[in-house]
Write a protein that holds these residues in place. Sequence first.
Motif, PDB file in Angstrom:
ATOM      1  N   ILE A 184       1.127 -48.199  40.911  1.00  0.00           N
ATOM      2  CA  ILE A 184       0.876 -49.511  40.702  1.00  0.00           C
ATOM      3  C   ILE A 184       1.584 -50.035  39.142  1.00  0.00           C
ATOM      4  O   ILE A 184       2.159 -51.197  39.114  1.00  0.00           O
ATOM      5  CB  ILE A 184      -0.841 -49.739  40.496  1.00  0.00           C
ATOM      6  CG1 ILE A 184      -1.155 -49.471  41.870  1.00  0.00           C
ATOM      7  CG2 ILE A 184      -1.130 -51.047  39.902  1.00  0.00           C
ATOM      8  CD1 ILE A 184      -2.729 -49.339  41.779  1.00  0.00           C
ATOM      9  N   VAL A 216      -2.410 -57.195  51.723  1.00  0.00           N
ATOM     10  CA  VAL A 216      -3.157 -58.064  50.768  1.00  0.00           C
ATOM     11  C   VAL A 216      -4.534 -58.667  51.527  1.00  0.00           C
ATOM     12  O   VAL A 216      -5.481 -58.829  50.944  1.00  0.00           O
ATOM     13  CB  VAL A 216      -2.382 -59.448  50.081  1.00  0.00           C
ATOM     14  CG1 VAL A 216      -1.383 -58.808  49.375  1.00  0.00           C
ATOM     15  CG2 VAL A 216      -2.075 -60.170  51.115  1.00  0.00           C
ATOM     16  N   SER A 258      -0.331 -49.906  47.263  1.00  0.00           N
ATOM     17  CA  SER A 258      -0.292 -49.833  45.662  1.00  0.00           C
ATOM     18  C   SER A 258       0.775 -50.520  45.339  1.00  0.00           C
ATOM     19  O   SER A 258       0.626 -51.339  44.110  1.00  0.00           O
ATOM     20  CB  SER A 258      -0.020 -48.273  45.477  1.00  0.00           C
ATOM     21  OG  SER A 258      -1.149 -47.550  45.925  1.00  0.00           O
ATOM     22  N   VAL A 261      -0.185 -54.234  45.123  1.00  0.00           N
ATOM     23  CA  VAL A 261      -1.115 -54.597  43.909  1.00  0.00           C
ATOM     24  C   VAL A 261      -0.247 -54.860  42.828  1.00  0.00           C
ATOM     25  O   VAL A 261      -0.661 -55.906  42.226  1.00  0.00           O
ATOM     26  CB  VAL A 261      -1.927 -53.141  43.757  1.00  0.00           C
ATOM     27  CG1 VAL A 261      -2.881 -53.603  42.490  1.00  0.00           C
ATOM     28  CG2 VAL A 261      -3.001 -52.878  44.939  1.00  0.00           C
ATOM     29  N   THR A 264       1.283 -58.438  43.381  1.00  0.00           N
ATOM     30  CA  THR A 264       0.502 -59.440  43.287  1.00  0.00           C
ATOM     31  C   THR A 264      -0.010 -59.803  41.928  1.00  0.00           C
ATOM     32  O   THR A 264      -0.344 -60.995  41.559  1.00  0.00           O
ATOM     33  CB  THR A 264      -0.521 -59.521  44.433  1.00  0.00           C
ATOM     34  OG1 THR A 264      -1.281 -58.166  44.212  1.00  0.00           O
ATOM     35  CG2 THR A 264      -0.010 -59.690  45.736  1.00  0.00           C
ATOM     36  N   VAL A 265      -0.238 -58.499  41.175  1.00  0.00           N
ATOM     37  CA  VAL A 265      -0.787 -58.789  39.859  1.00  0.00           C
ATOM     38  C   VAL A 265       0.369 -59.410  39.060  1.00  0.00           C
ATOM     39  O   VAL A 265       0.198 -60.218  38.041  1.00  0.00           O
ATOM     40  CB  VAL A 265      -0.994 -57.291  39.178  1.00  0.00           C
ATOM     41  CG1 VAL A 265      -0.992 -57.572  37.676  1.00  0.00           C
ATOM     42  CG2 VAL A 265      -2.394 -56.821  39.825  1.00  0.00           C
ATOM     43  N   TYR A 270      -4.550 -62.940  41.740  1.00  0.00           N
ATOM     44  CA  TYR A 270      -5.533 -61.834  41.501  1.00  0.00           C
ATOM     45  C   TYR A 270      -6.469 -61.525  42.813  1.00  0.00           C
ATOM     46  O   TYR A 270      -7.052 -60.263  42.871  1.00  0.00           O
ATOM     47  CB  TYR A 270      -6.370 -61.965  40.258  1.00  0.00           C
ATOM     48  CG  TYR A 270      -5.506 -62.017  39.047  1.00  0.00           C
ATOM     49  CD1 TYR A 270      -4.808 -60.984  38.515  1.00  0.00           C
ATOM     50  CD2 TYR A 270      -5.214 -63.286  38.302  1.00  0.00           C
ATOM     51  CE1 TYR A 270      -3.952 -60.824  37.615  1.00  0.00           C
ATOM     52  CE2 TYR A 270      -4.379 -63.202  37.218  1.00  0.00           C
ATOM     53  CZ  TYR A 270      -3.704 -62.226  36.779  1.00  0.00           C
ATOM     54  OH  TYR A 270      -2.852 -62.279  35.618  1.00  0.00           O
ATOM     55  N   ALA A 273      -4.353 -59.522  44.906  1.00  0.00           N
ATOM     56  CA  ALA A 273      -4.248 -58.036  44.243  1.00  0.00           C
ATOM     57  C   ALA A 273      -5.679 -57.130  44.677  1.00  0.00           C
ATOM     58  O   ALA A 273      -5.688 -55.941  44.809  1.00  0.00           O
ATOM     59  CB  ALA A 273      -4.133 -58.029  42.912  1.00  0.00           C
ATOM     60  N   THR A 274      -6.793 -57.818  44.542  1.00  0.00           N
ATOM     61  CA  THR A 274      -7.989 -57.088  44.993  1.00  0.00           C
ATOM     62  C   THR A 274      -8.071 -56.912  46.347  1.00  0.00           C
ATOM     63  O   THR A 274      -8.386 -55.596  46.515  1.00  0.00           O
ATOM     64  CB  THR A 274      -9.130 -58.197  44.526  1.00  0.00           C
ATOM     65  OG1 THR A 274      -9.304 -58.634  43.281  1.00  0.00           O
ATOM     66  CG2 THR A 274     -10.656 -57.545  44.990  1.00  0.00           C
ATOM     67  N   ALA A 276      -5.554 -55.832  48.171  1.00  0.00           N
ATOM     68  CA  ALA A 276      -4.776 -54.713  48.370  1.00  0.00           C
ATOM     69  C   ALA A 276      -5.254 -53.511  47.514  1.00  0.00           C
ATOM     70  O   ALA A 276      -5.047 -52.355  48.263  1.00  0.00           O
ATOM     71  CB  ALA A 276      -3.185 -54.993  47.718  1.00  0.00           C
ATOM     72  N   ALA A 277      -5.897 -53.835  46.285  1.00  0.00           N
ATOM     73  CA  ALA A 277      -6.582 -52.541  45.583  1.00  0.00           C
ATOM     74  C   ALA A 277      -7.664 -51.916  46.573  1.00  0.00           C
ATOM     75  O   ALA A 277      -7.752 -50.724  46.448  1.00  0.00           O
ATOM     76  CB  ALA A 277      -7.177 -53.108  44.479  1.00  0.00           C
TER      77      ALA A 277
END
Length: 435
Positions: A184, A216, A258, A261, A264-265, A270, A273-274, A276-277
């Motif tokens: 990440i 995502v 990963s 994430v 996208t960050v 965000y 990113a959430t 994907a996380a």
Amino acid sequence: MRYLEVTVPKGKRAAVIDILEDEGIEYVVSDETSGRGYTAVVRFPIPTRAVEPVLDRLRQAGISEDASVVVIDAETVISEEFSTLREQYSHGGQAGSRTSRQVLRTKADELTPPFTIYAVMLLISAVVATAGLLADSPAVVIGAMVIAPLLGPALAANVGIVTGDSRLKSTGFSYQIVGVAIVIGASIGLATLARLAGLEPAGVDIVVATELQERVAPNLFSLAVALGAGIAGILSLTRGFSEAIVGVMIAAALIPPSAAVGITVAWGMYGAATGAAVLVIVNVLSINLAALATLWIAGYRPQGLFEVSPTRTPTYTYAAIFGIALLVLAAPLAGITLLDFHTTELESVATDEAETVLEEPQYADREVDDVTVELDGNYPIQSVDRIVITVTGQTPGPEPGLAERLHAAISQHSDESLVVEVQYVVAEEHGDVGD
């Protein structure tokens, strides 16, 4: 076949030899004169399947954790007594040999590289995966999976749990956590550089890239890769299948999401990113839960050689933690899955209704060219934004009342408020070429 060399503590020589005689094992005994508390060294060949039960019996006879046991692969053993012993442990001639718990620990440890090599390989993998996602190149992303050394840590953690090896367990979990963090972090750095350089795929929105879109906004089907990877990883370890292929499968579940994430960050998305996380965490949990369950089902139980305390309770505890966390985090994935089903159903209904309306005489020169259900882009859980119907015809301009007719026809199949947009495309006629 295996060849074992066991150091015998003082006062245990007769008990060890009695066990070997009772098992029908040919052995060689040598006096041990190093003065370390051992009286003899016993060497003997045994079938692979006999390693675990024989070592368990030796442990009961007093071969404790302080003893030295060496297990070596044996190419050939020529002996009538050994043939009898091998037949005894053949279980009807079934193919394949179950790896003993003792050997399993060693193999899991060997698959976990030194941390420096592990970190460097993951950095390279992160760079390649990030470049592949930004370039929307599946081939490049696959290349990143091949070089990621993630198999060892995933297996080591769970082998450590079921065999009571705390060092192996802590190493496996720490490697997994640090490995994901490395990917990440490296992806954020590379994606930030790409953004500053103006290398934005598709001009504006990076999520339109196919390789990124599926990470995502993951659905429940994404779990299949991680669960399969965990099961296959343990089978490769215990049954001698190819670890390399399974390693790619585990990397497929962890490296691309990963990297997603990080990308996208870097772009400030965000919500994406959430999503994907969540996929990363769910995949980590799935791999470990599947590996742990497979080990338990395969018969790797407590009370083996060198196991001081039972591992039943820790195994159940970790399984419960993995399972509960997985159920909680899988809820958003279930919502995305339901949205996928709803979107597909709505698109099918809209297509049928549009074709039915355009079959009416007043729309004789109009045809349905395409029907698309567009989402609002609020990742990770989106909602339907509008239905876009593309209509072709010989004359330009909108058809009076058509949009209202289509909206009324489609809305009766849904309880939600729908926005229907009609786009018109002029179809060009090409005359036939004469003779």
